[in-house]
Design an enzyme around this catalytic site. Structure first.
Site, PDB file in Angstrom:
ATOM      1  N   TRP B 101     -28.579 -40.981  37.395  1.00  0.00           N
ATOM      2  CA  TRP B 101     -29.974 -41.318  37.623  1.00  0.00           C
ATOM      3  C   TRP B 101     -30.136 -42.522  38.523  1.00  0.00           C
ATOM      4  O   TRP B 101     -30.952 -42.530  39.455  1.00  0.00           O
ATOM      5  CB  TRP B 101     -30.725 -41.459  36.295  1.00  0.00           C
ATOM      6  CG  TRP B 101     -30.979 -40.093  35.752  1.00  0.00           C
ATOM      7  CD1 TRP B 101     -30.236 -39.433  34.811  1.00  0.00           C
ATOM      8  CD2 TRP B 101     -31.972 -39.179  36.211  1.00  0.00           C
ATOM      9  NE1 TRP B 101     -30.730 -38.162  34.648  1.00  0.00           N
ATOM     10  CE2 TRP B 101     -31.795 -37.976  35.481  1.00  0.00           C
ATOM     11  CE3 TRP B 101     -33.001 -39.242  37.139  1.00  0.00           C
ATOM     12  CZ2 TRP B 101     -32.610 -36.851  35.674  1.00  0.00           C
ATOM     13  CZ3 TRP B 101     -33.822 -38.132  37.328  1.00  0.00           C
ATOM     14  CH2 TRP B 101     -33.613 -36.960  36.593  1.00  0.00           C
ATOM     15  N   ASP B 175     -35.583 -48.010  34.689  1.00  0.00           N
ATOM     16  CA  ASP B 175     -35.894 -46.604  34.395  1.00  0.00           C
ATOM     17  C   ASP B 175     -35.434 -46.376  32.957  1.00  0.00           C
ATOM     18  O   ASP B 175     -34.239 -46.281  32.688  1.00  0.00           O
ATOM     19  CB  ASP B 175     -35.135 -45.705  35.373  1.00  0.00           C
ATOM     20  CG  ASP B 175     -35.220 -44.220  34.993  1.00  0.00           C
ATOM     21  OD1 ASP B 175     -35.872 -43.896  33.974  1.00  0.00           O
ATOM     22  OD2 ASP B 175     -34.627 -43.399  35.714  1.00  0.00           O
ATOM     23  N   LYS B 199     -38.607 -37.015  26.877  1.00  0.00           N
ATOM     24  CA  LYS B 199     -37.486 -37.226  25.962  1.00  0.00           C
ATOM     25  C   LYS B 199     -38.013 -37.705  24.597  1.00  0.00           C
ATOM     26  O   LYS B 199     -37.816 -37.068  23.583  1.00  0.00           O
ATOM     27  CB  LYS B 199     -36.511 -38.266  26.526  1.00  0.00           C
ATOM     28  CG  LYS B 199     -35.555 -37.822  27.617  1.00  0.00           C
ATOM     29  CD  LYS B 199     -36.058 -37.322  28.870  1.00  0.00           C
ATOM     30  CE  LYS B 199     -35.064 -37.375  30.014  1.00  0.00           C
ATOM     31  NZ  LYS B 199     -34.408 -36.093  30.281  1.00  0.00           N
TER      32      LYS B 199
END
Lengths: 363, 363
Positions: B101, B175, B199
């Site tokens: 990511w 993030d 999530k």
């Protein structure tokens, strides 16, 4: 209890059958042991939902094979930036301004290209569409942008212009957010069409883009990857996690549309519903709609009472009778009735009945 | 029927109570006569839903008043472009690469600024986090980007670096998509935090951004209006139609989190769940996890069987026992168990029981 009729301009009423099915499947979709919100977007289950939604939409709208169908995020306002980032090549684009939405599109495009106003109905307070023959098209424009149904001003294109016949080689871009799936689209005249889902298709949060394949692959370097149409198309709209639940609901709406007889049947009903309300407004001697008859929207009908002081009483009485969200947009005032696909004829009739009653009492 | 345990990395399992409430309110929210999907985003009803969601989130996460909370679209990948468009001022930014990511974030930022890699765990195959003292920070960087929980590689920062102590005046950008609301955030060290909801918070399609007010107002001219944090903040995330249903579900999850005792209580449970699985993996003599113990993720546990040829049998047996979506990410292989807030301890226990049984049979 009878469900009220909800005339919201968007997010808007959905077919009760769709909502009932969504509620029934909330904790367990088709025996998978998961609700749709809980599925990996790359799993077999969600992939089948996405693929079915696209196939049904293609069938309903008769989308040619050389168009990609993309499920994106950000709504129409994001597309106002994404379209010029992908299509303008930093050159020029033409805008036909017919109301608030095309105005916003023109303003945003200036960040990325030379954005011309080819025609505007500003002087007519957005009540009529300038004849295509009068548009001042730029020979160098990469595309011509229209908003084919102006949700706020209630102005709708009844047919798409033939740019070639007007001497332009530009691609036609249409923002059809508020009337997608309510009438056919003549794809032979279109390069790209986009629509936020929250009027006729489903919940807000998913934007559908139809793009002719030859227009892919020319994004400016500043275009974020997730908004580069070619990248999105190459990844089947799965580069990032798509708005899975919104796509699922859209898919249920597409299936509902097929059960109703498809777009041709919906168009017929939409004509009937709109005619009912316009005919009453025009003959009432009480209410008025200011849009030229040639371009009145079937979807969004702004109308005015003789005196704005009566607006609150009108809205309160409407609510008592189960007629919701009729207040006009703040920039136009008055009332607005949105008659999207999911609004039954009985809803339009109930509105007219109430309008008649109100006029008799206050007229 | 017992509900299966769903270990998907995202979109992910949600609390059954939340889904049950959403199903019950699908056609009529609080007697309004409308489902949440059908409400105008500017109406009283939806505004109250949005405001309550923000207030609950602020309370849960102890968000200071000088941070704005934004509800946006496009997910983490869109933020990879939106952050540099808003914060870099076209100058430099530092990236600490700890997995897929943060790698993607670095790559995307290059479109908008000079994007430095200040540190990388690439040589360790993303199994350990480089010590902050070793980071090569650029004195001119406008911000330093971390992914504080790498969903794919299972690497999590156990605390946030103090950039000031490292000699940097840059804003810290995190993030935190895959562990937001699972542990407290030390806001004194943060300039901006973003998280896709899918999530721990709700359905995909809404991204939450926390941004310190002094960082607003510096967007590059190429930044689309809908992604200019200041414009979004000035419009209470209502410049465009927000993903209303996703915000509503997020709000239900926030209320559920409050009923569970808030973030401190969730953190404790998350520690217990993760410990249960890691302890078994480490002592099993059969399975293995390759991440350094100092930075193992509480949320995403990648683990491997001794032989990849057994993977299909493991997954098939898991599914039979109601343990779903355990397949590892294609770039890492093996298995991955995601233990987000909505996964109960009983789910982690059922997984360990099955792993033990499988190892006994095949070991």
């Amino acid at each position: 209890m009878k469900r009220p009729y909800n005339f919201s301009a968007g997010p808007a009423t959905l077919p009760p059958e769709v909502l009932e099915q969504a509620a029934a499947e909330m904790l367990d979709w088709h025996g998978s042991g998961m609700g749709v919100m809980e599925m990996s977007h790359r799993g077999r289950e969600f992939t089948s939902i996405r693929d079915q939604a696209e196939a049904d939409l293609r069938e309903l709208m008769a989308v040619p094979a050389h168009f990609k169908v993309l499920f994106m995020q950000g709504g129409g306002l994001a597309q106002n930036a994404i379209v010029p980032m992908n299509l303008s090549r930093g050159g020029a684009a033409d805008f036909v301004v017919t109301g608030s939405w095309s105005q916003k599109s023109h303003k945003e495009a200036k960040r990325y290209c030379t954005a011309h106003v080819a025609a505007s109905n500003d002087a007519d307070r957005h009540t009529r569409i300038p004849a295509p023959e009068s548009w001042k098209l730029d020979a160098k424009a990469a595309y011509v942008h229209l908003c084919t149904n102006e949700t706020i001003h209630g102005v709708e294109f009844q047919s798409l212009p033939d740019l070639k016949a007007l001497g332009s080689d530009a691609a036609l871009v249409i923002d059809c957010s508020s009337h997608i799936a309510t009438r056919p689209i003549d794809w032979s005249r279109v390069g790209l069409a986009f629509a936020g889902a929250q009027k006729n298709i489903g919940p807000s949060g998913v934007t559908i883009v139809f793009v002719r394949e030859d227009l892919l692959g020319h994004a400016l370097p500043v275009c974020p990857s997730v908004f580069d149409y070619k990248v999105v198309a190459d990844n089947d709209s799965m580069l990032n996690t798509p708005p899975t639940y919104a796509i699922y609901i859209a898919g249920l709406v597409f299936q509902w549309l097929k059960r109703q007889g498809g777009i041709a049947a919906m168009e017929q009903r939409n004509v009937t519903k709109a005619q009912l309300v316009y005919d009453y407004v025009d003959t009432s001697g009480y209410y008025r709609n200011e849009v030229d008859k040639s371009c009145r929207s079937r979807m969004n009908i702004p109308f005015f009472l003789p005196d704005d002081k009566l607006n609150d009483a009108f809205l309160a009485g409407a609510k008592e009778r189960g007629l919701l969200q009729l207040k006009g947009h703040k920039s136009v005032g008055g009332m607005r009735a949105s008659l999207y696909n999911a609004m039954p004829l009985a809803g339009a009739q109930a509105l007219v009945d109430y309008m008649r009653e109100f006029a008799a009492r206050h007229g």
